[in-house]
Design a protein around this motif. Structure first.
Motif, short mmCIF file in Angstrom:
data_model
loop_
_atom_site.label_atom_id
_atom_site.label_comp_id
_atom_site.label_asym_id
_atom_site.label_seq_id
_atom_site.Cartn_x
_atom_site.Cartn_y
_atom_site.Cartn_z
N ILE A 82 0.92 -1.20 0.16
CA ILE A 82 -0.15 0.00 -0.05
C ILE A 82 0.89 1.14 0.17
O ILE A 82 2.12 1.25 0.59
N CYS A 83 0.53 2.06 -0.72
CA CYS A 83 1.33 3.27 -0.67
C CYS A 83 1.45 4.05 0.56
O CYS A 83 0.31 4.03 1.36
N ALA A 84 2.75 4.30 0.80
CA ALA A 84 3.29 4.81 2.19
C ALA A 84 4.33 5.94 1.91
O ALA A 84 5.35 6.18 2.08
N CYS A 85 3.85 6.92 0.85
CA CYS A 85 4.85 7.74 0.35
C CYS A 85 5.12 8.78 1.30
O CYS A 85 6.08 9.68 1.26
N GLY A 86 4.32 9.03 2.34
CA GLY A 86 4.48 10.06 3.49
C GLY A 86 3.93 11.44 3.23
O GLY A 86 4.21 12.20 4.01
N TYR A 87 3.57 11.69 1.99
CA TYR A 87 3.05 13.05 1.53
C TYR A 87 1.59 13.25 1.95
O TYR A 87 1.02 11.88 1.97
N PRO A 88 1.25 14.36 2.22
CA PRO A 88 -0.10 14.59 2.72
C PRO A 88 -1.03 14.30 0.95
O PRO A 88 -0.53 15.00 0.19
N HIS A 89 -2.26 13.89 1.32
CA HIS A 89 -3.04 13.69 -0.01
C HIS A 89 -4.34 14.16 0.46
O HIS A 89 -4.89 13.87 1.28
N ASP A 90 -4.83 15.15 -0.52
CA ASP A 90 -6.24 15.59 -0.17
C ASP A 90 -7.26 14.56 -0.16
O ASP A 90 -7.40 13.43 -0.82
N GLY A 91 -8.25 14.49 0.80
CA GLY A 91 -9.02 13.81 1.19
C GLY A 91 -8.74 12.71 2.15
O GLY A 91 -9.48 11.59 2.29
N ARG A 92 -7.51 12.55 2.67
CA ARG A 92 -7.42 11.34 3.43
C ARG A 92 -7.89 11.59 4.92
O ARG A 92 -7.65 12.73 5.55
N PRO A 93 -8.73 10.69 5.11
CA PRO A 93 -9.48 10.90 6.57
C PRO A 93 -8.36 10.81 7.78
O PRO A 93 -7.37 10.14 7.61
N PRO A 94 -8.56 11.44 8.56
CA PRO A 94 -7.48 11.72 9.78
C PRO A 94 -7.27 10.48 10.29
O PRO A 94 -6.12 10.29 10.92
N GLU A 95 -8.11 9.66 10.41
CA GLU A 95 -8.14 8.39 11.18
C GLU A 95 -7.32 7.30 10.42
O GLU A 95 -7.09 6.35 10.58
N ALA A 96 -7.23 7.69 9.13
CA ALA A 96 -6.54 6.57 8.13
C ALA A 96 -5.45 6.36 8.71
O ALA A 96 -4.12 7.08 9.06
N LEU A 97 -4.66 4.95 8.60
CA LEU A 97 -3.66 4.38 8.92
C LEU A 97 -2.65 4.61 7.96
O LEU A 97 -1.21 4.50 7.99
N ASP A 98 -2.96 4.69 6.52
CA ASP A 98 -2.00 4.94 5.64
C ASP A 98 -1.28 6.00 5.70
O ASP A 98 -1.78 7.07 6.08
N THR A 99 -0.31 6.22 5.16
CA THR A 99 0.81 7.42 5.08
C THR A 99 0.72 7.91 3.48
O THR A 99 2.02 8.44 3.24
N GLY A 100 -0.17 7.38 2.76
CA GLY A 100 0.35 7.54 1.51
C GLY A 100 -1.15 8.39 0.75
O GLY A 100 -1.78 8.79 1.40
N CYS A 101 -1.31 7.87 -0.45
CA CYS A 101 -2.44 8.27 -1.24
C CYS A 101 -3.53 7.14 -1.23
O CYS A 101 -4.50 7.57 -1.93
N GLY A 102 -3.41 6.13 -0.67
CA GLY A 102 -4.33 4.97 -0.59
C GLY A 102 -4.27 4.00 -1.57
O GLY A 102 -5.09 2.90 -1.26
N ALA A 103 -3.50 4.11 -2.51
CA ALA A 103 -3.50 3.18 -3.65
C ALA A 103 -2.64 1.83 -2.89
O ALA A 103 -1.52 1.92 -2.38
N TYR A 104 -2.96 0.66 -3.47
CA TYR A 104 -2.69 -0.53 -3.30
C TYR A 104 -2.28 -1.27 -4.58
O TYR A 104 -3.07 -1.15 -5.58
N TRP A 105 -1.41 -2.26 -4.33
CA TRP A 105 -1.00 -2.94 -5.62
C TRP A 105 -0.30 -4.43 -5.15
O TRP A 105 0.10 -4.57 -4.09
N SER A 106 -0.07 -5.13 -6.05
CA SER A 106 0.66 -6.37 -5.79
C SER A 106 2.19 -6.29 -6.58
O SER A 106 1.97 -5.51 -7.64
N ALA A 107 2.92 -6.31 -6.08
CA ALA A 107 4.33 -6.50 -6.72
C ALA A 107 5.26 -7.76 -6.47
O ALA A 107 5.14 -8.13 -5.33
N THR A 108 6.00 -8.19 -7.32
CA THR A 108 6.83 -9.37 -7.17
C THR A 108 8.07 -8.92 -6.62
O THR A 108 8.96 -8.07 -7.31
N VAL A 109 8.29 -9.31 -5.35
CA VAL A 109 9.67 -9.34 -4.75
C VAL A 109 11.03 -10.23 -5.36
O VAL A 109 10.69 -11.53 -5.43
N PRO A 110 11.95 -9.61 -5.76
CA PRO A 110 12.71 -10.57 -6.34
C PRO A 110 13.58 -11.55 -5.32
O PRO A 110 13.81 -10.95 -4.04
N SER A 111 14.04 -12.88 -5.83
CA SER A 111 14.40 -13.67 -4.76
C SER A 111 15.85 -13.32 -4.72
O SER A 111 16.25 -12.71 -5.75
#
Ligand SMILES: [Zn+2]
Ligand SMILES: [Zn+2]
Length: 102
Positions: A73-102
């Motif tokens: 989940i995005c954790a860019c650390g920047y403020p994004h408009d519309g983020r609820p104050p109680e949100a645990l996210d520290t980013g824009c709210g986007a989430y995705w799957s990514a392949t971690v190299p072995s």
């Protein structure tokens, strides 16, 4: 660390996005990987720790492979408009799957 091309104008949205970049492994131990990648939505730099083994269980930890597809989940650390104050996210709210190299 600076992310000059971060897009602060991206409104906060909990949204599944497609990740097409690369995952950079910053450090790796026997039970944890620290990775860095760029958020597909706001292009902010996101660092995350992938930890294996359930907290509080000693000896009986699962040994899943520390690679493969992982949820992020995005954790860019920047403020994004519309983020609820109680949100645990520290980013824009986007989430995705990514392949971690072995
Ligand atoms: Zn962001
Ligand atoms: Zn983001």
């Amino acid at each position: 660390m600076t992310t000059p091309d971060h897009d602060e104008k991206t409104p906060f949205r909990e949204l599944s996005v497609t990740f097409a970049g690369s995952v950079e492994v910053l450090s790796r131990t026997s039970d944890q990987i620290r990775v860095r990648m760029r958020c597909p939505a706001c292009r902010g730099s996101t660092e995350d720790d992938i930890v294996y083994g359930v907290a509080g269980t000693k000896g009986g930890t699962t040994t899943l492979p520390l690679s493969g597809e992982q949820p992020f989940i995005c954790a860019c650390g920047y403020p994004h408009d519309g983020r609820p104050p109680e949100a645990l996210d520290t980013g824009c709210g986007a989430y995705w799957s990514a392949t971690v190299p072995s």
